[in-house]
Design a protein around this motif. Structure first.
Motif, PDB file in Angstrom:
ATOM      1  N   ASP A   1       0.995  -0.891   0.111  1.00  0.00           N
ATOM      2  CA  ASP A   1      -0.135   0.239   0.213  1.00  0.00           C
ATOM      3  C   ASP A   1       1.402   1.221   0.150  1.00  0.00           C
ATOM      4  OD1 ASP A   1      -2.132   1.247   0.052  1.00  0.00           O
ATOM      5  OD2 ASP A   1      -2.407   1.477   2.087  1.00  0.00           O
ATOM      6  N   LEU A   2       2.378   1.403  -1.193  1.00  0.00           N
ATOM      7  CA  LEU A   2       3.018   2.556  -0.909  1.00  0.00           C
ATOM      8  C   LEU A   2       2.691   3.082  -1.837  1.00  0.00           C
ATOM      9  CD1 LEU A   2       6.201   0.085  -0.042  1.00  0.00           C
ATOM     10  CD2 LEU A   2       4.775   1.343   1.498  1.00  0.00           C
ATOM     11  N   PRO A   3       3.062   4.875  -2.200  1.00  0.00           N
ATOM     12  CA  PRO A   3       3.120   4.990  -3.147  1.00  0.00           C
ATOM     13  C   PRO A   3       3.773   4.428  -4.304  1.00  0.00           C
ATOM     14  CG  PRO A   3       3.806   6.302  -2.034  1.00  0.00           C
ATOM     15  CD  PRO A   3       3.642   5.258  -1.637  1.00  0.00           C
ATOM     16  N   ARG A   4       2.986   4.569  -5.631  1.00  0.00           N
ATOM     17  CA  ARG A   4       2.313   3.921  -6.943  1.00  0.00           C
ATOM     18  C   ARG A   4       3.691   4.695  -7.519  1.00  0.00           C
ATOM     19  NH1 ARG A   4      -3.280   1.482  -8.289  1.00  0.00           N
ATOM     20  NH2 ARG A   4      -2.641  -0.237  -6.315  1.00  0.00           N
ATOM     21  N   LEU A   5       4.489   4.251  -8.603  1.00  0.00           N
ATOM     22  CA  LEU A   5       5.874   4.707  -8.705  1.00  0.00           C
ATOM     23  C   LEU A   5       5.272   4.702 -10.976  1.00  0.00           C
ATOM     24  CD1 LEU A   5       8.732   5.955  -9.907  1.00  0.00           C
ATOM     25  CD2 LEU A   5       9.191   3.398 -10.179  1.00  0.00           C
ATOM     26  N   LEU A   6       5.551   6.548 -11.254  1.00  0.00           N
ATOM     27  CA  LEU A   6       5.373   6.337 -13.130  1.00  0.00           C
ATOM     28  C   LEU A   6       6.167   6.895 -13.281  1.00  0.00           C
ATOM     29  CD1 LEU A   6       2.324   8.889 -12.041  1.00  0.00           C
ATOM     30  CD2 LEU A   6       2.063   6.543 -12.357  1.00  0.00           C
ATOM     31  N   LEU A   7       6.449   6.461 -13.740  1.00  0.00           N
ATOM     32  CA  LEU A   7       7.517   6.010 -15.076  1.00  0.00           C
ATOM     33  C   LEU A   7       7.056   6.318 -16.598  1.00  0.00           C
ATOM     34  CD1 LEU A   7      10.422   4.133 -13.969  1.00  0.00           C
ATOM     35  CD2 LEU A   7      10.265   6.567 -14.028  1.00  0.00           C
ATOM     36  N   LYS A   8       7.588   7.152 -17.174  1.00  0.00           N
ATOM     37  CA  LYS A   8       7.022   7.721 -19.171  1.00  0.00           C
ATOM     38  C   LYS A   8       7.625   6.396 -19.894  1.00  0.00           C
ATOM     39  CE  LYS A   8       5.839  11.659 -21.411  1.00  0.00           C
ATOM     40  NZ  LYS A   8       6.525  12.886 -21.761  1.00  0.00           N
ATOM     41  N   ILE A   9       6.927   5.792 -20.815  1.00  0.00           N
ATOM     42  CA  ILE A   9       8.423   5.156 -21.459  1.00  0.00           C
ATOM     43  C   ILE A   9       9.368   6.093 -22.544  1.00  0.00           C
ATOM     44  CG2 ILE A   9       8.194   3.558 -23.481  1.00  0.00           C
ATOM     45  CD1 ILE A   9       5.559   2.145 -22.449  1.00  0.00           C
ATOM     46  N   PRO A  10      10.517   5.565 -22.653  1.00  0.00           N
ATOM     47  CA  PRO A  10      11.829   6.893 -23.531  1.00  0.00           C
ATOM     48  C   PRO A  10      11.568   6.485 -25.079  1.00  0.00           C
ATOM     49  CG  PRO A  10      12.865   5.066 -22.561  1.00  0.00           C
ATOM     50  CD  PRO A  10      11.165   4.349 -21.919  1.00  0.00           C
ATOM     51  N   ALA A  11      11.547   7.783 -25.267  1.00  0.00           N
ATOM     52  CA  ALA A  11      11.174   7.884 -26.483  1.00  0.00           C
ATOM     53  C   ALA A  11      12.392   6.698 -27.616  1.00  0.00           C
ATOM     54  CB  ALA A  11      11.889   9.104 -27.671  1.00  0.00           C
ATOM     55  N   THR A  12      13.201   6.130 -27.146  1.00  0.00           N
ATOM     56  CA  THR A  12      14.118   5.323 -27.492  1.00  0.00           C
ATOM     57  C   THR A  12      13.768   4.010 -27.591  1.00  0.00           C
ATOM     58  OG1 THR A  12      15.576   5.179 -25.260  1.00  0.00           O
ATOM     59  CG2 THR A  12      16.343   6.797 -27.424  1.00  0.00           C
ATOM     60  N   LEU A  13      12.423   3.854 -27.959  1.00  0.00           N
ATOM     61  CA  LEU A  13      11.257   2.116 -27.471  1.00  0.00           C
ATOM     62  C   LEU A  13      12.481   0.951 -27.813  1.00  0.00           C
ATOM     63  CD1 LEU A  13       9.624   1.147 -25.350  1.00  0.00           C
ATOM     64  CD2 LEU A  13       8.110   1.827 -27.367  1.00  0.00           C
ATOM     65  N   GLU A  14      12.208   1.883 -29.754  1.00  0.00           N
ATOM     66  CA  GLU A  14      13.261   0.867 -30.045  1.00  0.00           C
ATOM     67  C   GLU A  14      14.874   0.074 -29.489  1.00  0.00           C
ATOM     68  OE1 GLU A  14      12.540   3.835 -31.506  1.00  0.00           O
ATOM     69  OE2 GLU A  14       9.451   2.644 -31.861  1.00  0.00           O
ATOM     70  N   ASP A  15      14.911   1.522 -28.863  1.00  0.00           N
ATOM     71  CA  ASP A  15      17.249   0.497 -28.770  1.00  0.00           C
ATOM     72  C   ASP A  15      17.016  -0.467 -27.412  1.00  0.00           C
ATOM     73  OD1 ASP A  15      17.782   2.242 -30.730  1.00  0.00           O
ATOM     74  OD2 ASP A  15      18.444   4.118 -29.397  1.00  0.00           O
ATOM     75  N   ILE A  16      15.825   0.602 -27.015  1.00  0.00           N
ATOM     76  CA  ILE A  16      15.678  -0.800 -25.508  1.00  0.00           C
ATOM     77  C   ILE A  16      15.037  -2.073 -26.060  1.00  0.00           C
ATOM     78  CG2 ILE A  16      13.781  -0.529 -23.444  1.00  0.00           C
ATOM     79  CD1 ILE A  16      14.120   1.882 -23.330  1.00  0.00           C
ATOM     80  N   ASN A  17      14.222  -2.221 -26.970  1.00  0.00           N
ATOM     81  CA  ASN A  17      13.857  -3.413 -26.482  1.00  0.00           C
ATOM     82  C   ASN A  17      15.229  -4.397 -27.559  1.00  0.00           C
ATOM     83  OD1 ASN A  17      11.535  -3.618 -26.830  1.00  0.00           O
ATOM     84  ND2 ASN A  17      10.554  -2.667 -28.715  1.00  0.00           N
ATOM     85  N   LEU A  18      16.240  -3.502 -27.857  1.00  0.00           N
ATOM     86  CA  LEU A  18      17.353  -4.287 -29.169  1.00  0.00           C
ATOM     87  C   LEU A  18      18.401  -4.408 -28.189  1.00  0.00           C
ATOM     88  CD1 LEU A  18      16.771  -2.541 -32.662  1.00  0.00           C
ATOM     89  CD2 LEU A  18      16.201  -4.657 -32.390  1.00  0.00           C
ATOM     90  N   GLN A  19      18.381  -3.846 -26.439  1.00  0.00           N
ATOM     91  CA  GLN A  19      19.425  -4.013 -25.855  1.00  0.00           C
ATOM     92  C   GLN A  19      19.615  -5.684 -25.939  1.00  0.00           C
ATOM     93  OE1 GLN A  19      20.660  -1.616 -25.243  1.00  0.00           O
ATOM     94  NE2 GLN A  19      22.210  -2.001 -23.366  1.00  0.00           N
ATOM     95  N   LYS A  20      21.139  -5.549 -25.618  1.00  0.00           N
ATOM     96  CA  LYS A  20      21.944  -6.672 -26.159  1.00  0.00           C
ATOM     97  C   LYS A  20      21.450  -6.882 -24.570  1.00  0.00           C
ATOM     98  CE  LYS A  20      25.795  -7.086 -24.509  1.00  0.00           C
ATOM     99  NZ  LYS A  20      27.674  -6.898 -24.289  1.00  0.00           N
TER     100      LYS A  20
END
Length: 177
Positions: free
Chosen positions: A43-62
């Motif tokens: 029941d702690l505060p929930r974290l909010l984050l934005k999906i980065p613009a480098t989404l394609e790079d993240i998917n390809l991260q080694k």
């Protein structure tokens, strides 16, 4: 609602605060969407984050693409929100309007900020997600500040989205001798 396994990474591994395989989140998710992340049993505060613009790079991260049903957060953020490694987290997409901040208080020290610097910093923050103690560097690191407090819907919150309507307050703990 997606249930993913949480991992954490250090800042020197990848600059992004959030690494996730978008295939685990569904077809409607895109760069710039705001995600809510929390442990289902807490029941702690929930974290909010934005999906980065480098989404394609993240998917390809080694190595990261092979970890299906996994989300990785920068280590200090996970610690701030008491999100534990290798535990399940719930990941939901939220509308930015629902988590819009009324006011955010930024602290800075040992530097001078003029009105134009403050205005440019606010314009830089619009449409971004901020959370408690987030360190912000602007203008190639010449302006350094930290999120101190935030308010939304009449009370203090742990994170939210800065909009054009958000009031930004600048505080300096500098004392005069």
């Amino acid at each position: 609602m997606n249930k993913l396994k949480l991992q954490s990474h250090q800042k020197n591994y990848r600059e992004e605060d959030l690494l996730v395989n978008v295939k685990d989140l569904g077809a409607e998710v895109k760069a710039g969407d705001v995600l809510e992340i929390y442990h289902p049993e807490d029941d702690l505060p929930r974290l909010l984050l934005k999906i980065p613009a480098t989404l394609e790079d993240i998917n390809l991260q080694k190595g990261f693409e092979s970890h299906s049903d996994t989300i990785s957060l920068e280590q200090s953020i996970a610690a701030t929100f008491q999100l534990r490694n290798y535990k399940d987290v719930i990941v939901n997409m939220v509308e930015p309007k629902a988590v819009e901040l009324e006011m955010v208080e930024l602290t800075f020290k040992d530097q001078y900020l003029g009105r134009s610097d403050m205005w440019r910093l606010k314009m830089h923050l619009v449409n971004s997600v901020v959370y408690l103690n987030k360190k912000i560097e602007f203008c190639s690191g010449s302006i350094r500040t930290q999120v101190y407090e935030m308010w939304a819907q009449g009370g203090k919150v742990a994170c939210g989205v800065v909009t054009d309507n958000t009031k930004v307050v600048y505080r300096s703990p500098t004392t005069w001798s």
